[in-house]
Design an enzyme around this catalytic site. Structure first.
Site: not given
Length: 161
Positions: A94, A104, A66, A68
């Site tokens: 998320c 995240c 992801h 982040e």
């Protein structure tokens, strides 16, 4: 983000600087390898004086990355500048994921980063996300820029039916 390519821009703040950095995350999201099962997202961590500590986009180094977490990997965990930095993301961090044990929003809460700015709330296509609420409940300042949601959404239009 490598030390040889340190990037600098406007210092994080409401208004034009936030616009600049969110537009940067949207540009990063356009670099994501395509997926029918995950959003294309960009993220960047910026110090109070406008230095990029880390940046990334979904699936940059691994199919399950992801944005982040990629940006956070680019910043040193012990960097004191994180305590006053801002993390920008083209999509709400998320709060649940199937591919990794930590979301995240949880990874951000593991840092002292006090401010999170996002362009678009995660729609409930894959999960029911409440990352912004979790971050705010933990005392982080969360800024949502609805004026930049459309370009972040456009990158992910193939997922929205």
């Amino acid at each position: 983000m490598t030390a040889a390519r340190a990037m600098r821009g406007p210092a994080p703040a409401e208004g034009d600087a936030d616009t600049h950095w969110l537009e940067h995350t949207i540009a990063l999201s356009r670099s994501c390898p395509p997926s029918d099962t995950a959003y294309s997202v960009g993220a960047v961590i910026v110090t109070v004086d406008g230095l990029v500590l880390g940046e990334g986009y979904s699936r940059r180094d691994d199919p399950y990355d992801h944005a982040e977490e990629v940006a956070l990997r680019g910043a040193r965990r012990d960097d004191p500048r994180l305590a006053t930095a801002t993390i920008y993301s083209s999509l709400e961090p998320c709060s649940a994921r199937a591919s990794r044990p930590r979301s995240c929003s949880a990874l951000i809460l593991d840092t002292p980063i006090p401010r999170v700015v996002l362009a678009w709330r995660e729609p409930d296509v894959f999960v029911d996300c409440d990352g912004a609420e979790r971050l705010a409940a933990a005392g982080r300042v969360v800024v949502e820029r609805l004026d930049l949601a459309a370009p972040a959404r456009e990158v992910n239009a193939h997922l929205l039916h």
